[in-house]
Write a protein that holds these residues in place. Structure first.
Motif, PDB file in Angstrom:
ATOM      1  N   ALA A 197      -1.254   3.583  -2.491  1.00 36.92           N
ATOM      2  CA  ALA A 197      -0.179   3.167  -3.391  1.00 36.92           C
ATOM      3  C   ALA A 197      -0.007   4.173  -4.534  1.00 36.92           C
ATOM      4  CB  ALA A 197      -0.480   1.774  -3.942  1.00 36.92           C
ATOM      5  N   LEU A 198      -1.118   4.681  -5.062  1.00 38.47           N
ATOM      6  CA  LEU A 198      -1.024   5.658  -6.157  1.00 38.47           C
ATOM      7  C   LEU A 198      -0.416   6.964  -5.659  1.00 38.47           C
ATOM      8  CD1 LEU A 198      -4.458   5.058  -7.955  1.00 38.47           C
ATOM      9  CD2 LEU A 198      -2.184   4.358  -8.756  1.00 38.47           C
ATOM     10  N   ALA A 199      -0.809   7.373  -4.440  1.00 37.15           N
ATOM     11  CA  ALA A 199      -0.258   8.618  -3.879  1.00 37.15           C
ATOM     12  C   ALA A 199       1.244   8.479  -3.653  1.00 37.15           C
ATOM     13  CB  ALA A 199      -0.971   8.964  -2.575  1.00 37.15           C
ATOM     14  N   LEU A 200       1.713   7.244  -3.511  1.00 37.53           N
ATOM     15  CA  LEU A 200       3.143   7.003  -3.308  1.00 37.53           C
ATOM     16  C   LEU A 200       3.825   6.566  -4.611  1.00 37.53           C
ATOM     17  CD1 LEU A 200       2.857   5.176   0.131  1.00 37.53           C
ATOM     18  CD2 LEU A 200       3.665   7.502  -0.272  1.00 37.53           C
ATOM     19  N   ASN A 201       3.173   6.858  -5.716  1.00 39.98           N
ATOM     20  CA  ASN A 201       3.747   6.594  -7.046  1.00 39.98           C
ATOM     21  C   ASN A 201       4.099   5.137  -7.291  1.00 39.98           C
ATOM     22  OD1 ASN A 201       3.918   9.462  -7.848  1.00 39.98           O
ATOM     23  ND2 ASN A 201       5.294   9.548  -6.091  1.00 39.98           N
ATOM     24  N   CYS A 202       3.318   4.219  -6.711  1.00 40.37           N
ATOM     25  CA  CYS A 202       3.591   2.792  -6.905  1.00 40.37           C
ATOM     26  C   CYS A 202       2.945   2.287  -8.191  1.00 40.37           C
ATOM     27  CB  CYS A 202       2.998   1.970  -5.751  1.00 40.37           C
ATOM     28  SG  CYS A 202       3.807   2.207  -4.174  1.00 40.37           S
ATOM     29  N   THR A 203       3.429   1.161  -8.635  1.00 35.35           N
ATOM     30  CA  THR A 203       2.777   0.420  -9.709  1.00 35.35           C
ATOM     31  C   THR A 203       1.832  -0.583  -9.055  1.00 35.35           C
ATOM     32  OG1 THR A 203       4.809   0.573 -10.963  1.00 35.35           O
ATOM     33  CG2 THR A 203       3.199  -1.067 -11.710  1.00 35.35           C
ATOM     34  N   ILE A 204       0.576  -0.591  -9.491  1.00 31.15           N
ATOM     35  CA  ILE A 204      -0.390  -1.522  -8.900  1.00 31.15           C
ATOM     36  C   ILE A 204      -0.337  -2.840  -9.681  1.00 31.15           C
ATOM     37  CG2 ILE A 204      -2.817  -1.876  -8.266  1.00 31.15           C
ATOM     38  CD1 ILE A 204      -1.771   0.689  -7.049  1.00 31.15           C
ATOM     39  N   ASN A 205      -0.218  -3.923  -8.967  1.00 28.60           N
ATOM     40  CA  ASN A 205      -0.273  -5.235  -9.621  1.00 28.60           C
ATOM     41  C   ASN A 205      -1.728  -5.638  -9.816  1.00 28.60           C
ATOM     42  OD1 ASN A 205       2.501  -5.663  -9.793  1.00 28.60           O
ATOM     43  ND2 ASN A 205       2.588  -6.409  -7.676  1.00 28.60           N
ATOM     44  N   LEU A 206      -2.090  -5.913 -11.052  1.00 27.90           N
ATOM     45  CA  LEU A 206      -3.485  -6.288 -11.313  1.00 27.90           C
ATOM     46  C   LEU A 206      -3.794  -7.666 -10.740  1.00 27.90           C
ATOM     47  CD1 LEU A 206      -4.016  -4.949 -14.945  1.00 27.90           C
ATOM     48  CD2 LEU A 206      -4.608  -3.875 -12.766  1.00 27.90           C
ATOM     49  N   TYR A 207      -2.742  -8.408 -10.467  1.00 32.41           N
ATOM     50  CA  TYR A 207      -2.930  -9.738  -9.857  1.00 32.41           C
ATOM     51  C   TYR A 207      -2.091  -9.793  -8.586  1.00 32.41           C
ATOM     52  CZ  TYR A 207      -2.792 -14.839  -9.336  1.00 32.41           C
ATOM     53  OH  TYR A 207      -2.899 -16.109  -8.857  1.00 32.41           O
ATOM     54  N   SER A 208      -2.724 -10.020  -7.456  1.00 33.09           N
ATOM     55  CA  SER A 208      -1.954 -10.220  -6.225  1.00 33.09           C
ATOM     56  C   SER A 208      -2.593 -11.336  -5.411  1.00 33.09           C
ATOM     57  CB  SER A 208      -1.843  -8.928  -5.420  1.00 33.09           C
ATOM     58  OG  SER A 208      -3.098  -8.511  -4.940  1.00 33.09           O
ATOM     59  N   GLU A 209      -1.847 -11.829  -4.449  1.00 34.38           N
ATOM     60  CA  GLU A 209      -2.322 -12.996  -3.687  1.00 34.38           C
ATOM     61  C   GLU A 209      -2.205 -12.773  -2.190  1.00 34.38           C
ATOM     62  OE1 GLU A 209      -1.034 -16.546  -6.804  1.00 34.38           O
ATOM     63  OE2 GLU A 209      -0.044 -16.407  -4.854  1.00 34.38           O
ATOM     64  N   PHE A 210      -3.108 -13.398  -1.479  1.00 33.40           N
ATOM     65  CA  PHE A 210      -3.017 -13.396  -0.014  1.00 33.40           C
ATOM     66  C   PHE A 210      -2.349 -14.684   0.461  1.00 33.40           C
ATOM     67  CE2 PHE A 210      -6.412 -10.371  -0.796  1.00 33.40           C
ATOM     68  CZ  PHE A 210      -6.014  -9.334   0.035  1.00 33.40           C
ATOM     69  N   VAL A 211      -1.604 -14.569   1.542  1.00 35.29           N
ATOM     70  CA  VAL A 211      -0.922 -15.740   2.102  1.00 35.29           C
ATOM     71  C   VAL A 211      -1.135 -15.769   3.613  1.00 35.29           C
ATOM     72  CG1 VAL A 211       0.896 -15.717   0.345  1.00 35.29           C
ATOM     73  CG2 VAL A 211       1.240 -14.490   2.499  1.00 35.29           C
ATOM     74  N   ARG A 212      -0.813 -16.892   4.197  1.00 38.00           N
ATOM     75  CA  ARG A 212      -0.829 -17.006   5.657  1.00 38.00           C
ATOM     76  C   ARG A 212       0.594 -16.901   6.187  1.00 38.00           C
ATOM     77  NH1 ARG A 212      -5.187 -21.820   7.117  1.00 38.00           N
ATOM     78  NH2 ARG A 212      -6.976 -20.731   6.193  1.00 38.00           N
ATOM     79  N   LYS A 213       0.761 -16.028   7.157  1.00 36.10           N
ATOM     80  CA  LYS A 213       2.057 -15.905   7.833  1.00 36.10           C
ATOM     81  C   LYS A 213       1.852 -16.514   9.217  1.00 36.10           C
ATOM     82  CE  LYS A 213       5.279 -12.294   9.362  1.00 36.10           C
ATOM     83  NZ  LYS A 213       5.542 -10.837   9.372  1.00 36.10           N
ATOM     84  N   ASN A 214       2.551 -17.599   9.470  1.00 34.18           N
ATOM     85  CA  ASN A 214       2.274 -18.368  10.682  1.00 34.18           C
ATOM     86  C   ASN A 214       3.201 -18.007  11.830  1.00 34.18           C
ATOM     87  OD1 ASN A 214       0.319 -20.591   9.613  1.00 34.18           O
ATOM     88  ND2 ASN A 214       1.956 -20.396   8.083  1.00 34.18           N
ATOM     89  N   TYR A 215       2.634 -17.609  12.938  1.00 34.87           N
ATOM     90  CA  TYR A 215       3.433 -17.486  14.166  1.00 34.87           C
ATOM     91  C   TYR A 215       2.496 -17.462  15.361  1.00 34.87           C
ATOM     92  CZ  TYR A 215       2.502 -12.389  13.903  1.00 34.87           C
ATOM     93  OH  TYR A 215       1.918 -11.159  13.826  1.00 34.87           O
ATOM     94  N   PHE A 216       3.029 -17.855  16.480  1.00 34.72           N
ATOM     95  CA  PHE A 216       2.216 -17.934  17.688  1.00 34.72           C
ATOM     96  C   PHE A 216       2.440 -16.705  18.534  1.00 34.72           C
ATOM     97  CE2 PHE A 216       2.580 -22.337  16.460  1.00 34.72           C
ATOM     98  CZ  PHE A 216       1.289 -22.794  16.652  1.00 34.72           C
ATOM     99  N   TYR A 217       1.388 -15.989  18.724  1.00 28.49           N
ATOM    100  CA  TYR A 217       1.462 -14.812  19.564  1.00 28.49           C
ATOM    101  C   TYR A 217       0.033 -14.580  20.014  1.00 28.49           C
ATOM    102  CZ  TYR A 217       4.318 -10.849  21.002  1.00 28.49           C
ATOM    103  OH  TYR A 217       5.065  -9.958  21.729  1.00 28.49           O
ATOM    104  N   PRO A 218      -0.186 -14.226  21.280  1.00 26.25           N
ATOM    105  CA  PRO A 218      -1.573 -14.171  21.745  1.00 26.25           C
ATOM    106  C   PRO A 218      -2.447 -13.138  21.032  1.00 26.25           C
ATOM    107  CG  PRO A 218      -0.016 -13.617  23.503  1.00 26.25           C
ATOM    108  CD  PRO A 218       0.793 -14.017  22.326  1.00 26.25           C
ATOM    109  N   ASP A 219      -1.811 -12.128  20.392  1.00 27.52           N
ATOM    110  CA  ASP A 219      -2.653 -11.123  19.718  1.00 27.52           C
ATOM    111  C   ASP A 219      -3.131 -11.603  18.343  1.00 27.52           C
ATOM    112  OD1 ASP A 219      -0.397 -10.860  18.159  1.00 27.52           O
ATOM    113  OD2 ASP A 219       0.128  -8.865  18.890  1.00 27.52           O
ATOM    114  N   LEU A 220      -2.759 -12.819  17.978  1.00 23.83           N
ATOM    115  CA  LEU A 220      -3.105 -13.339  16.658  1.00 23.83           C
ATOM    116  C   LEU A 220      -4.046 -14.529  16.846  1.00 23.83           C
ATOM    117  CD1 LEU A 220      -2.066 -12.382  13.922  1.00 23.83           C
ATOM    118  CD2 LEU A 220      -0.355 -14.176  14.012  1.00 23.83           C
ATOM    119  N   PRO A 221      -5.370 -14.306  16.805  1.00 22.17           N
ATOM    120  CA  PRO A 221      -6.304 -15.361  17.222  1.00 22.17           C
ATOM    121  C   PRO A 221      -6.235 -16.630  16.376  1.00 22.17           C
ATOM    122  CG  PRO A 221      -7.489 -13.460  16.329  1.00 22.17           C
ATOM    123  CD  PRO A 221      -6.060 -13.055  16.478  1.00 22.17           C
TER     124      PRO A 221
END
Lengths: 97, 483
Positions: free
Chosen positions: B64-88
């Motif tokens: 992100a720094l090499a791409l000149n982005c701003t880093i968010n000091l606070y970020s969150e993980f989420v679940r993205k739900n979909y059915f596909y066999p490659d997603l256990p």
């Protein structure tokens, strides 16, 4: 309120085949969930900070050190169809309509 | 195609070069036996819990720094739900409205023109497993085999603004992005192994700014595939519009064999993924000091290096381009020049013979390479001999000085001896001599080549040139050119 069409769409996303009786059943159930949720609106939350998690835990991270994986046969044990070390499943491509 | 505005955005997935997966300690190794690098966490078995890998976060921040982005000091993980066999787990742990980094920018050249494209966001997520389709491609396969070794490898997903206007521009962007990420050391970025993957979305607007539906193209496994798929898709959409039709929002796949895009499915909208906060992972809160520490270890990036080479060493755009695109060549170049050698002379050798031999495999230390260049520039051996020596250095790791001594390589600069060889060459090709005397100057190169051949490349080329011109001038005097 959740419509019949929304129930059908949700079933589609969940890959469930529902008959008319079930659609009506789930529509009623889901609407009861929403009604329960609506109860929360009665609580005054003006002073409460928006949060996504229960508790105030912050990220705990682990070091990038390799740990032993499961042996292959153990990893595959729950697979109903296993061929050449892989889980085999029906084709995933949707029919091009 | 004229009159239409094309807008392209890219979504790039980069496998980060960690030792282990993002949420468990399984090793990450390309080409291991299928399903041999899996554990209850990455197989999604009940009761298992994810723990975030610090190195994955660090690499994502570096990227992100090499791409000149701003880093968010606070970020969150989420679940993205979909059915596909490659997603256990039947959901992917990713980031949604609170990503790790936003608002970046990448500069790159499209031909001679300096372009820039906004990076909308960069976020962390887990890789899915690998599906192997029976038959020759996903189209028409009967069944799918799934290998979960890949499931859980840390990915940085990089999303650009949809502001690129041509397939060639999208390619130039992706090439530069790969180079920047390689310089930053966050991924090997091998498209052939899938450690760098690219999806593209494209819209064709009959009038600038007019709202149209977006088509996403998947399965772009090379720079060429990206460029060709976009060109094909732009033309297809124009054809649809010109027939008075409407372009449908859909996901298409690039069929490499047929060289066309094929409809995969109707595009899923964000609500269909039913994102919600990942309850098993607390929010990611970062220390600003750690980010600055990472920033301080970023190396000089390609565009800066290119500018420095041109300014400090006076190298051509071609030479800087070759050097900057191959960091190991740039390293040899700098180490060799650092000992006070002529940058242009060094650049010629590095981008020429050295680059060619390095592509075939192996390396030669800057120290040995420098010794070889010194022997050539001092005239101790000829350039032709130098090429042979360099080949041996790559093939057998020989020291240039020892090899030259061993082979008895010396330059022949004896005028009498060379004069004799030249007479033999000229006598052997009377018709060519006549043609040269009649004005075909370019034949001089042929005669030089013959003399070099007769001396096994040991003749001093400048002297050969001079002696040949003299000898042939005599010939011209004998047979004056017809007026």
């Amino acid at each position: 309120m959740i419509s019949r069409a929304e129930v059908v769409r949700m079933a589609e996303l969940a890959m469930l085949e529902l008959n008319e009786v079930e659609i009506a059943l789930y529509q009623a159930d889901l609407n009861r969930f929403l009604q329960s949720g609506a109860e929360l609106r009665k609580v005054n939350t003006q002073e409460v900070r928006l949060s996504s998690h229960v508790g105030r835990a912050s990220s705990r991270m682990r070091e990038d050190v390799i740990q032993r994986s499961l042996p292959q046969e153990k990893a595959l044990r729950n697979g109903p169809c296993v061929v050449d070390g892989c889980f085999r499943v029906p084709r995933v491509m949707e029919d091009v309509r | 195609m004229t009159g239409y505005e094309i807008r392209i955005g890219l979504e790039i997935h980069v496998e980060l070069a960690t030792n282990t997966k993002i949420f468990c300690g399984c090793a990450v190794e390309f080409g291991a036996p299928p399903n041999s690098q899996c554990c209850p966490v990455c197989l999604g078995l009940p009761g298992s819990l994810p723990v975030l890998n610090r190195a994955a976060v660090e690499y994502a921040i570096r990227a992100a720094l090499a791409l000149n982005c701003t880093i968010n000091l606070y970020s969150e993980f989420v679940r993205k739900n979909y059915f596909y066999p490659d997603l256990p787990k039947a959901f992917q742990i990713t980031q949604d409205d609170k990503p790790l980094a936003v608002n970046g920018l990448l500069r790159y050249y499209l031909g001679d023109e300096l372009m820039e494209t906004q990076i909308t966001r960069l976020h962390l997520e887990e890789e899915a497993g690998k599906s192997i389709h029976s038959g020759e491609s996903i189209i028409g396969s009967e069944y799918t085999s799934v290998d979960y070794n890949r499931a859980g490898i840390p990915l940085a997903e990089i999303v650009t603004a949809p502001t690129m206007n041509s397939p060639a521009q999208a390619r130039a962007f992706l090439e530069q992005l790969r180079l920047v990420l390689q310089y930053a050391g966050v991924s090997d970025c091998k498209m052939e192994n899938g450690s760098l993957r690219c999806d593209a979305n494209i819209t064709v607007h009959p009038e600038p700014g007019m709202r149209v539906e977006k088509v996403e193209i998947k399965n772009l496994n090379s720079f060429r595939a990206l460029e060709r798929a976009l060109a094909y898709e732009a033309e297809r959409q124009v054809r649809v519009l010109e027939r008075g039709g409407t372009v449908m929002p859909e996901t298409r796949t690039w069929d490499e064999r047929a060289q066309k895009t094929v409809r995969m499915r109707v595009k899923a909208g964000a609500p269909d993924y039913r994102y919600f906060p990942e309850p098993d992972l607390p929010p990611l809160e970062l220390d600003a000091a750690w980010i600055e520490e990472i920033r301080s270890t970023l190396p000089e990036l390609p565009l800066e290096k290119e500018a420095r080479y041109q300014e400090a060493y006076g190298l051509s755009t071609y030479d800087t381009g070759v050097l900057v695109r191959a960091p190991q060549l740039a390293q040899v170049f700098e180490a060799t020049v650092a000992q006070g050698r002529d940058p242009k002379f060094v650049a010629n050798w590095v981008t020429g013979d050295y680059a060619h031999l390095a592509r075939l495999g192996g390396t030669v230390s800057a120290e040995h390479f420098g010794q070889l260049l010194d022997m050539i520039s001092s005239g101790a051996i000829s350039a032709a001999q130098g090429k042979t020596v360099l080949q041996e250095m790559f093939a057998r790791g020989v020291s240039p000085r020892e090899f030259v001594a061993e082979m008895g390589f010396t330059v022949i600069a004896d005028r009498d001896f060379l004069g004799k060889v030249i007479r033999e060459v000229l006598t052997g090709h009377p018709e060519l001599v006549e043609r040269y005397c009649n004005g075909e100057d370019r034949l001089l190169g042929f005669f030089v080549g013959q003399v070099m051949k007769a001396t096994n490349g040991r003749a001093e080329p400048r002297l050969v040139n001079k002696l040949l011109v003299e000898a042939l001038a005599e010939g011209r005097n004998w047979q004056p050119r017809a007026e």
